[in-house]
Scaffold this motif. Structure first.
Motif, PDB file in Angstrom:
ATOM      1  N   ARG A  38       0.828  -1.210   0.000  1.00 26.70           N
ATOM      2  CA  ARG A  38       0.000   0.000   0.000  1.00 26.70           C
ATOM      3  C   ARG A  38       0.865   1.264   0.000  1.00 26.70           C
ATOM      4  NH1 ARG A  38      -3.341   0.635   5.298  1.00 26.70           N
ATOM      5  NH2 ARG A  38      -1.253   1.124   6.034  1.00 26.70           N
ATOM      6  N   ASN A  42       0.962   4.070  -2.915  1.00 26.59           N
ATOM      7  CA  ASN A  42       0.613   5.460  -2.613  1.00 26.59           C
ATOM      8  C   ASN A  42       1.691   6.430  -3.073  1.00 26.59           C
ATOM      9  OD1 ASN A  42      -1.871   6.334  -1.512  1.00 26.59           O
ATOM     10  ND2 ASN A  42      -1.523   5.088   0.310  1.00 26.59           N
ATOM     11  N   LEU A  55      -4.063   7.796  -1.965  1.00 25.55           N
ATOM     12  CA  LEU A  55      -5.240   6.954  -2.195  1.00 25.55           C
ATOM     13  C   LEU A  55      -5.797   6.409  -0.880  1.00 25.55           C
ATOM     14  CD1 LEU A  55      -4.164   4.798  -5.275  1.00 25.55           C
ATOM     15  CD2 LEU A  55      -6.026   6.452  -5.201  1.00 25.55           C
ATOM     16  N   PRO A  56      -7.098   6.508  -0.690  1.00 28.27           N
ATOM     17  CA  PRO A  56      -7.714   5.821   0.455  1.00 28.27           C
ATOM     18  C   PRO A  56      -7.833   4.328   0.134  1.00 28.27           C
ATOM     19  CG  PRO A  56      -9.394   6.878  -0.865  1.00 28.27           C
ATOM     20  CD  PRO A  56      -8.070   7.257  -1.487  1.00 28.27           C
ATOM     21  N   VAL A  57      -8.154   3.559   1.124  1.00 26.48           N
ATOM     22  CA  VAL A  57      -8.366   2.131   0.884  1.00 26.48           C
ATOM     23  C   VAL A  57      -9.753   1.969   0.274  1.00 26.48           C
ATOM     24  CG1 VAL A  57      -8.482  -0.165   1.922  1.00 26.48           C
ATOM     25  CG2 VAL A  57      -6.904   1.542   2.842  1.00 26.48           C
ATOM     26  N   ASP A  58      -9.792   1.949  -1.056  1.00 30.44           N
ATOM     27  CA  ASP A  58     -11.051   1.851  -1.769  1.00 30.44           C
ATOM     28  C   ASP A  58     -10.870   0.962  -2.987  1.00 30.44           C
ATOM     29  OD1 ASP A  58      -9.572   3.380  -3.503  1.00 30.44           O
ATOM     30  OD2 ASP A  58     -10.806   5.193  -3.330  1.00 30.44           O
ATOM     31  N   GLU A  59     -11.780   1.065  -3.945  1.00 28.72           N
ATOM     32  CA  GLU A  59     -11.724   0.193  -5.120  1.00 28.72           C
ATOM     33  C   GLU A  59     -10.483   0.455  -5.976  1.00 28.72           C
ATOM     34  OE1 GLU A  59     -15.339   0.713  -7.255  1.00 28.72           O
ATOM     35  OE2 GLU A  59     -16.573  -0.363  -5.788  1.00 28.72           O
ATOM     36  N   ARG A  60     -10.056   1.712  -6.051  1.00 30.15           N
ATOM     37  CA  ARG A  60      -8.857   2.006  -6.840  1.00 30.15           C
ATOM     38  C   ARG A  60      -7.619   1.363  -6.220  1.00 30.15           C
ATOM     39  NH1 ARG A  60      -8.292   8.276  -7.712  1.00 30.15           N
ATOM     40  NH2 ARG A  60      -8.907   8.229  -5.526  1.00 30.15           N
ATOM     41  N   ASP A  62      -7.622  -1.299  -4.319  1.00 29.53           N
ATOM     42  CA  ASP A  62      -7.745  -2.750  -4.532  1.00 29.53           C
ATOM     43  C   ASP A  62      -7.359  -3.133  -5.957  1.00 29.53           C
ATOM     44  OD1 ASP A  62      -8.571  -3.137  -1.942  1.00 29.53           O
ATOM     45  OD2 ASP A  62     -10.720  -3.122  -2.414  1.00 29.53           O
TER      46      ASP A  62
END
Length: 217
Positions: A38, A42, A55-60, A62
C-alpha cells in the motif's frame, strides 16, 4: 528494467509506472527490507498524480493491488525466476574488514571479531563507486569479488592511501582471489563507465561521519 515482455509471454505489457513500483516492491522483498504494498502504491500514485491526495483504501487501491500482484508474476517469469543478484557491497565490507585486521594483527581475519576500519574515506568512496557500478549495470560483467576489489583499489588511489601489500599481484591474490591483470581490467571497466570525480564529490559531502565497523559475515 524495460517494461517490454519477453517473447512468448501471453500477458499484456506492464505499464511503466506499475513496473517502477513493482521493481521497488520486489527489491524490498529480495533484500529482506519489506515495505507495505500500500505504501509503495501510494508513493507511486502521488508521484504520477502530484495534485491528488494519497489513495484511500477503496476500489482504486484494490485494483492497483491486484495489478501489482499479477504484474509480479509476469516480472519474475521475465527474470526466469532468478531474482538473487550478488552485489559488490558485502565484499567491500569483508575485504576492508580483513585488510584492517591484517594490518593490526598480521594474521588472516578471525570471523568472531569486529574491526574498526580506520580508512573511513576509502570505505565511503568504495561504497559510492559500487553504487554507481550497480546503476551502470556492470554487476554481472565480472566476478563480484573482483568488482569489489577494483572499487577499493580506485578508492585507495584517489584517497592517497598506499596499497597494503608488496605489489598489486599479492593484494589481488589475497583479497580478490584473482590476478592483478583481471583486477586491472575490472578497474578500467569501472573507470570507463563511472564518474569517479562525482563519487569523490559525493564522498566529501557525505553525512556518513561515523566510524565504520564491519563483521566479516
Amino acid at each position: 528494467m524495460s517494461s517490454q515482455q519477453s517473447p512468448g509471454h501471453d500477458s499484456d505489457l506492464i505499464p511503466s509506472h506499475i513496473c517502477i513500483m513493482l521493481c521497488l516492491y520486489l527489491a524490498a522483498k529480495v533484500t529482506e527490507e519489506p515495505r507495505k504494498q500500500r505504501d509503495i502504491i501510494n508513493v507511486g500514485f502521488k508521484l504520477d498524480n502530484p495534485e491528488s491526495d494519497f489513495l484511500p483504501v477503496d476500489e482504486r487501491m484494490d485494483a492497483l493491488r491486484n495489478t501489482m500482484t499479477q504484474a509480479e508474476l509476469v516480472l519474475v517469469r521475465i527474470l526466469g525466476f532468478n531474482i538473487n543478484v550478488e552485489l559488490p557491497h558485502s565484499w567491500i565490507a569483508s575485504i576492508l574488514y580483513g585488510m584492517a585486521w591484517w594490518e593490526q594483527k598480521g594474521v588472516p581475519p578471525d570471523d568472531t571479531e569486529l574491526v574498526d576500519v580506520q580508512i573511513k574515506n576509502v570505505a565511503r568512496l568504495s561504497w559510492l563507486i559500487a553504487n554507481d557500478v550497480v546503476i551502470a549495470g556492470l554487476v554481472d560483467r565480472e566476478p563480484v569479488q573482483a568488482m569489489a576489489a577494483a572499487c577499493i583499489l580506485i578508492a585507495l588511489r584517489e584517497s592517497g592511501v598506499p596499497l597494503p601489500a608488496k605489489n598489486l599481484a599479492e593484494w589481488a591474490d589475497v583479497w580478490a582471489r584473482s590476478s592483478a591483470s583481471r583486477v586491472g581490467r575490472v578497474q578500467q571497466l569501472i573507470e570507463d563507465h563511472v564518474d569517479i570525480d562525482k563519487c569523490k564529490r559525493d564522498c566529501s559531502t557525505s553525512n556518513c561521519s561515523k566510524d565504520i565497523a564491519y563483521d566479516s559475515q
